[in-house]
Design an enzyme around this catalytic site. Structure first.
Site, PDB file in Angstrom:
ATOM      1  N   ASP A 327      68.120   4.044  17.096  1.00 38.11           N
ATOM      2  CA  ASP A 327      67.709   4.176  15.588  1.00 38.11           C
ATOM      3  C   ASP A 327      66.755   4.963  16.108  1.00 38.11           C
ATOM      4  O   ASP A 327      65.393   5.602  17.368  1.00 38.11           O
ATOM      5  CB  ASP A 327      66.632   2.953  15.747  1.00 38.11           C
ATOM      6  CG  ASP A 327      66.275   2.943  13.680  1.00 38.11           C
ATOM      7  OD1 ASP A 327      66.664   3.302  13.201  1.00 38.11           O
ATOM      8  OD2 ASP A 327      65.094   2.570  13.586  1.00 38.11           O
ATOM      9  N   ASP A 520      62.460  -0.263  17.198  1.00 39.08           N
ATOM     10  CA  ASP A 520      61.365  -0.546  16.875  1.00 39.08           C
ATOM     11  C   ASP A 520      60.944  -2.065  16.445  1.00 39.08           C
ATOM     12  O   ASP A 520      60.143  -2.448  16.373  1.00 39.08           O
ATOM     13  CB  ASP A 520      60.683   0.198  16.320  1.00 39.08           C
ATOM     14  CG  ASP A 520      61.116  -0.012  14.549  1.00 39.08           C
ATOM     15  OD1 ASP A 520      61.678  -0.525  13.948  1.00 39.08           O
ATOM     16  OD2 ASP A 520      59.753   1.345  14.377  1.00 39.08           O
ATOM     17  N   ASP A 524      64.237  -3.584  11.494  1.00 39.20           N
ATOM     18  CA  ASP A 524      65.995  -3.016  11.553  1.00 39.20           C
ATOM     19  C   ASP A 524      66.601  -4.775  12.194  1.00 39.20           C
ATOM     20  O   ASP A 524      67.591  -4.855  13.289  1.00 39.20           O
ATOM     21  CB  ASP A 524      66.598  -2.366  12.135  1.00 39.20           C
ATOM     22  CG  ASP A 524      65.459  -1.622  13.690  1.00 39.20           C
ATOM     23  OD1 ASP A 524      64.641  -2.852  13.800  1.00 39.20           O
ATOM     24  OD2 ASP A 524      64.807  -1.069  14.405  1.00 39.20           O
TER      25      ASP A 524
END
Lengths: 627, 72
Positions: A327, A520, A524
């Site tokens: 990401d 993180d 997500d």
């Protein structure tokens, strides 16, 4: 050494010295047998008892049974031939030495690993009537005040209310540079207070604090078993009975064939001896102990380096990762927007930033925040009047009576102000003061200091494909990817889009290859759980990340991803070495035993020696510093 | 419901056998034995009394491996 081990050691030494004495005894026949029976029983009585109990409970195929049959058989042969009793006793003796060593080595490594993970605080200091009292951290309520002196561990997560100090976070993150803290800052349990006395208001209960969660996670990690471990326990289940029946066949079939078909003497003694050798070699312990031990040591070593792996199965998957998907925000970049530059302005930089910050004062958008941060002084709202937000464009406001417009290209067109395009990548805030163009402010997310090294390290660790996913614009994404050397980039994705992209990538990967997603841990979680392995970064204090991911990196340094992969590769390497080594040596020795080349001594080596070597090899997985 | 118990056992293979025996005990949904941390975590079936089930688990484990202990 515990009590059991001490007792065993005494028995071993006693039996060994008796053996030496008996060697010089001139006795013959039954008296000799009786004499030799003493050391045999001293060293092996528990094995015989266990074998007996095993038979009673219909659990015949365990190793005590194997050892009992092998040594009793050897004793019987010796009586029959009035020959050498030493062999039977020596086999038992060496078996016990091996068991003792195993128990000692496993105990030692158990202790080593727990020392390595020794972040559990034993007490908390609470002030009562002006005096410091040590209490169980479990008893401190949320919101209570605890005192942490230099050299002590912070027992519970909380906020500093008094004092300044620097903290050693290396037990949690593997990071050796101390972190400095002052009043009002959050601190995490498990850190060691280095310099000053801190008073901390606890924010969580002990059981909910970072340190408890981490310990819980690491201790339970090896309960999630890997395929290799499953394979070994299944193997052991089939293998032991198989060897026992083979030994039985070896003892009786060849002699019968010799007698009936070939017309030779049966030679029972020789074949039974071979069968007994067979039984001694067969013990599956080297395999059964060394594989979980390797994983356990690997997980322990990794956690010492700030990489928490939630299970042996994840360790295994991790070692096969060929494709790493990142990401962007928060993983490769810091996720904090910063003013990078001011262009084409005739005003002073500070003055322009002041106008921008004041005009944007009502907004809580990250961009506005970054402007306020760049301005750096408290904002006097009374100077700003008549704020109009133009959705999707920017703001127009009166600052000190002057009209200030701050926004994107659309806003400038709307105001019919001539503007200059910016060649830099990032978010551009154009400024018009009193209807005159005053240049633009470039705001961008900073790439993490080690991000580039991290990508290079992954490549050299054997990752063939790196992919970056982001919700950001293509221009920003492409620039970041190019700078970091990432192979593929997919931009302007919504959170569902990220899941879809990962699914596409999962379909394309090879049969044996695995895909890791690094995020993180904030919004997500679906992607983390969809990937073969989800790696969450910067987990210090973020429960969501610890929950959602399979592997948790304690700090947010992306270099740790490559480190985690290397650790898992090494650990799995050791596991395979042990599997092949142990099965290989045993196979060869079994063959030699069946052919009558191997004697009991070689058999004992194949059992005990292999186990000792496998255990020592497994301990190697603990050492992960040199990467 | 899931509970974790401390155990004592000497060899890794014996730990595997204990795991097997515990899994086969009535009232146990799943069980894992961790030889390295010397812990057994047992998941009970709905409506079972953990204490009574654990007695049976201990008996069954003793049958397969005499030299083990579960601290209930």
């Amino acid at each position: 050494m515990n009590k059991k081990q001490k007792k065993m050691l005494i028995r071993i030494l006693l039996a060994a010295s008796l053996m030496v004495l008996l060697h010089f005894l001139p006795a013959r026949g039954l008296i000799r047998f009786a004499c030799y029976l003493v050391p045999y029983l001293i060293v092996g009585y528990d094995i015989l008892l266990k074998a007996g109990k095993g038979i009673r409970n219909r659990q015949v195929f365990d190793e005590s049974f194997l050892m009992a049959v092998a040594t009793v058989g050897a004793m019987a042969l010796a009586v029959y031939e009035d020959g050498d009793y030493t062999e039977a006793i020596a086999v038992m003796l060496f078996y016990q030495v091996g068991e003792w060593f195993q128990s000692y080595a496993v105990g030692r490594s158990r202790r080593n690993i727990s020392e390595l993970m020794d972040i559990r605080p034993d007490y908390a200091n609470v002030e009562q009537d002006g005096e410091l009292m040590q209490v169980d951290p479990d008893e401190v309520p949320v919101g209570g005040i605890i005192v942490v002196q230099p050299g002590e561990k912070i027992p519970i997560d909380g906020v500093v209310t008094e004092g300044r100090s620097s903290l050693n976070t290396s037990a949690l993150t593997g990071e050796s540079v101390p972190r400095s803290v002052k009043e009002g800052e959050e601190v995490i349990s498990g850190c060691i207070n280095l310099t000053g006395v801190l008073k901390i208001r606890t924010a969580k209960e002990f059981g909910e604090s970072t340190v408890s969660k981490i310990l819980d996670l690491v201790e339970n990690a090896s309960s999630r078993k890997s395929k290799s471990e499953d394979f070994i326990s299944k193997f052991a289940r089939v293998y032991t009975p198989l060897v026992c029946y083979s030994a039985l066949a070896l003892a009786f079939l060849p002699p019968l064939v010799r007698m009936a078909v070939l017309g030779l003497p049966a030679d029972f003694g020789d074949w039974i001896y071979r069968a007994l050798t067979f039984l001694v070699i067969s013990c599956p312990c080297a395999l059964v102990v060394s594989i979980p031990l390797s994983f356990f040591a690997g997980i322990g070593g990794a956690s010492n380096a700030g990489v928490l792996i939630k299970g042996s199965n994840y360790m295994e998957t991790m070692s096969r990762v060929k494709c790493v998907v990142f990401d962007k925000t928060g993983t490769m970049t810091q996720g904090v927007f910063e003013v990078i530059d001011v262009h084409h302005s005739r005003m002073e930089r500070e003055k322009l930033l002041e106008y921008a910050a004041l005009a944007e004062c009502a907004s809580s958008h990250p961009i506005s925040k970054s402007l306020k941060k760049a301005y750096g002084r408290p904002i006097d709202r009374s100077r700003v009047t008549n704020i109009r937000e133009i959705s999707g464009s920017g703001v127009i406001a009166q600052v000190d009576g002057i009209t200030v417009a701050a926004g994107n290209v659309r806003l400038m067109r709307h105001l019919q102000v001539e503007y200059k395009e910016c060649r830099h990548v990032g978010t551009i805030v154009h400024m018009a003061v009193n209807g005159v163009y005053e240049g633009h402010i470039v705001i961008s997310d900073r790439i993490k200091p080690h991000a580039k090294e991290a990508v290079a390290a992954l490549k050299s660790a054997g990752v063939s494909r790196t992919v970056m996913l982001t919700g950001d614009t293509a221009a920003v994404a492409d620039q970041v990817a190019a700078e970091l050397g990432i192979d593929e980039v997919y931009s302007e994705l919504l959170p569902e889009g990220k899941v879809k992209k990962v699914e596409e990538l999962l379909e394309k990967r090879g049969e044996k290859e695995r895909l890791a997603f690094v995020g993180d841990g904030i919004n997500d979680a679906p992607v983390l759980s969809r990937a073969d392995i989800g790696i969450a970064m910067g987990a210090m204090g973020s429960d969501a990340a610890i929950e959602a991911a399979d592997v948790v990196l304690m700090d947010d340094d992306p270099v740790k991803i490559a480190k985690a992969i290397r650790i898992s590769r090494k650990c799995l390497g050791i596991v395979y070495e042990n599997i092949w080594f142990a099965i290989g040596i045993k196979g060869v020795c079994l063959l030699l035993g069946a052919l009558g080349i191997a004697n009991m001594w070689l058999a004992v080596f194949a059992d005990v020696g292999v186990m000792v070597l496998a255990v020592l090899n497994a301990i190697r997985a603990l050492f992960v510093k040199k990467f | 419901m899931k509970k974790t118990y401390k155990i004592d056992v000497d060899c890794a293979n014996c730990a595997n056998k204990m795991e097997d025996a515990a899994r086969k005990t009535e009232g146990v949904k799943d069980a894992t034995v961790n030889f390295m941390t010397l812990k057994m975590s047992v998941e009970f079936e709905e409506g079972q009394d953990p204490k009574a089930v654990m007695q049976k688990v201990r008996d069954n484990c003793k049958k397969v491996e005499d030299d083990c202990e579960i601290f209930i």
